[in-house]
Design a protein around this motif. Structure first.
Motif, mmCIF file in Angstrom:
data_model
loop_
_atom_site.group_PDB
_atom_site.id
_atom_site.type_symbol
_atom_site.label_atom_id
_atom_site.label_comp_id
_atom_site.label_asym_id
_atom_site.label_seq_id
_atom_site.Cartn_x
_atom_site.Cartn_y
_atom_site.Cartn_z
ATOM 1 N N ASP A 168 -9.250 2.859 4.272
ATOM 2 C CA ASP A 168 -10.133 1.700 4.073
ATOM 3 C C ASP A 168 -11.060 1.529 5.270
ATOM 4 O OD1 ASP A 168 -8.848 1.179 1.707
ATOM 5 O OD2 ASP A 168 -8.330 -0.889 2.197
ATOM 6 N N ASP B 230 -12.904 1.136 0.180
ATOM 7 C CA ASP B 230 -11.582 1.719 -0.052
ATOM 8 C C ASP B 230 -11.731 3.206 -0.352
ATOM 9 O OD1 ASP B 230 -9.061 2.450 -0.856
ATOM 10 O OD2 ASP B 230 -8.889 0.975 -2.454
ATOM 11 N N ARG C 121 3.080 -0.383 -10.117
ATOM 12 C CA ARG C 121 1.859 0.037 -9.440
ATOM 13 C C ARG C 121 2.033 1.492 -9.052
ATOM 14 N NH1 ARG C 121 5.339 -2.828 -6.421
ATOM 15 N NH2 ARG C 121 5.556 -2.394 -4.176
ATOM 16 N N GLU D 235 0.565 5.465 3.858
ATOM 17 C CA GLU D 235 0.108 6.838 4.064
ATOM 18 C C GLU D 235 -0.165 7.071 5.557
ATOM 19 O OE1 GLU D 235 0.222 8.972 1.716
ATOM 20 O OE2 GLU D 235 0.589 7.563 0.070
ATOM 21 N N GLY E 155 -5.847 -3.038 -2.262
ATOM 22 C CA GLY E 155 -4.569 -3.183 -1.582
ATOM 23 C C GLY E 155 -4.179 -4.628 -1.379
ATOM 24 N N LYS F 16 1.590 2.983 -5.912
ATOM 25 C CA LYS F 16 2.131 3.279 -4.595
ATOM 26 C C LYS F 16 2.792 2.038 -4.018
ATOM 27 C CE LYS F 16 -1.776 4.692 -2.837
ATOM 28 N NZ LYS F 16 -2.816 5.162 -1.876
ATOM 29 N N GLY G 242 -1.688 1.218 4.979
ATOM 30 C CA GLY G 242 -0.566 1.192 4.053
ATOM 31 C C GLY G 242 0.518 2.168 4.470
ATOM 32 N N ARG H 261 2.816 0.705 -0.898
ATOM 33 C CA ARG H 261 1.967 -0.140 -0.057
ATOM 34 C C ARG H 261 0.634 0.557 0.167
ATOM 35 N NH1 ARG H 261 5.158 -0.670 3.934
ATOM 36 N NH2 ARG H 261 6.001 -2.715 3.399
ATOM 37 N N ASP H 262 -0.439 -0.087 -0.257
ATOM 38 C CA ASP H 262 -1.780 0.485 -0.125
ATOM 39 C C ASP H 262 -2.445 -0.052 1.143
ATOM 40 O OD1 ASP H 262 -4.001 1.943 -0.760
ATOM 41 O OD2 ASP H 262 -4.516 0.827 -2.573
ATOM 42 N N ASP H 263 -3.497 0.634 1.604
ATOM 43 C CA ASP H 263 -4.322 0.087 2.685
ATOM 44 C C ASP H 263 -4.913 -1.242 2.221
ATOM 45 O OD1 ASP H 263 -3.827 2.478 4.038
ATOM 46 O OD2 ASP H 263 -5.688 3.398 3.326
ATOM 47 N N LYS H 264 -5.126 -2.135 3.173
ATOM 48 C CA LYS H 264 -5.570 -3.489 2.839
ATOM 49 C C LYS H 264 -6.804 -3.858 3.659
ATOM 50 C CE LYS H 264 -0.872 -5.019 1.830
ATOM 51 N NZ LYS H 264 -0.346 -3.630 1.828
#
Length: 284
Positions: A17, A32, A268, A12, A221, A270, A10, A272-275
């Motif tokens: 993840d 996650d 939400r 960060e 994510g 954040k 994402g 963009r989160d890790d996916k």
């Protein structure tokens, strides 16, 4: 079985993840990691769980394997902190621990069954031959996240509408800390954190795979970002993944993220989160 995966960082600096595809043991997982609000990086927990599940031989009982993964999280967390900080994981404040959400399964192809363990906001879905999609697990953590999100929405009403998401998160930090204090309690939600309580609060079970054509594991994510009045984002995500594949799901989630970088249209925590996803297409 045909297996496809996604593991994408994402916004960060570190991808917290992880995933597991251990076909020999029949073990698969989406994981996650979550960094403590005051401390240990989330990848410590997610990688500890990943490495334990990936090393399974198929001889272990699944629940004992998950318990071993949780114990490894405790060991790795204490190693990261150094011997002087804590003697055992319960000496580490909840807000400081490395934790992870988990959607893990063990497939027994001879018995046509699936055993699962789930914590926090990683999710498990099944698709059947007639196209029906079954949500196996429940995202209890979303209720606690929603409290913080609703506070951000209220903060942005009127003159504060353009408050950046980075500033808005700071404003709800006390709520995020309160939420984390409830992990692995009867009033809270389950999460893998290395404590004995973590295993007690896991959601787990065994399911038949008769007429099942697909199994999907997702980290949050890849939950479709939604407006306040829109249909459930998990259901939307599962439908896209089963019908069009993981690449299409990633594309549609990222399109909404990019259209709403400050998390206003689709509230939400954040941008963009890790996916992470594992999609298993079963043999007919």
């Amino acid at each position: 079985m045909r297996i496809s995966t996604v593991n994408k960082q994402g916004n960060e600096n570190t991808n917290e993840d992880a995933y597991v595809v251990n076909e020999k043991a029949g073990v698969f997982a989406a994981i996650d990691g979550a960094t403590g609000l005051e401390g240990v990086p989330g990848h410590i927990a997610s990688h500890a769980v990943r490495d334990t599940l990936a090393s399974a031989t198929g001889e272990e009982l699944f629940d004992e394997l998950v318990e071993a993964a949780n114990l490894q999280v405790a060991e790795e967390t204490l190693n990261w902190l150094g011997s002087g900080d804590a003697a055992e994981i319960n000496d580490v404040p909840k807000g400081k621990r490395s934790t992870c959400a988990l959607a893990a399964i063990s497939i027994d192809r001879e018995r046509l069954s699936l055993t699962y363990a789930q914590a926090a906001d990683c999710m498990i879905f099944l698709q059947y031959r007639d196209g029906d999609i079954r949500t196996v697990t429940y995202d209890l953590l979303s209720h606690f996240d929603r409290k913080a999100i609703n506070e951000i929405v209220e903060l942005r009403r009127g003159q504060n509408k353009k408050t950046p998401i980075s500033e808005a998160r700071k404003a709800v930090r006390s709520t995020l800390i309160e939420n984390r204090s409830l992990l692995n309690t009867g009033a809270g939600y389950s999460v893998i954190d290395g404590s004995k309580e973590a295993v007690k609060h896991l959601e787990s079970g065994r399911l038949s795979l008769k007429k099942v054509t697909g199994v999907l594991l997702l980290s949050d994510g890849l939950m479709m970002p939604t407006g306040l009045e829109e249909a459930d984002g998990w259901e939307q995500a599962a439908a896209i993944a089963f019908r069009h594949g993981l690449d299409r799901l990633v594309s549609e989630v990222e399109e909404r993220e990019n259209d709403d970088p400050e998390c206003i249209t689709y509230p939400r925590l954040k941008m963009r989160d890790d996916k992470t996803a594992v999609l298993i297409e079963m043999e007919s």
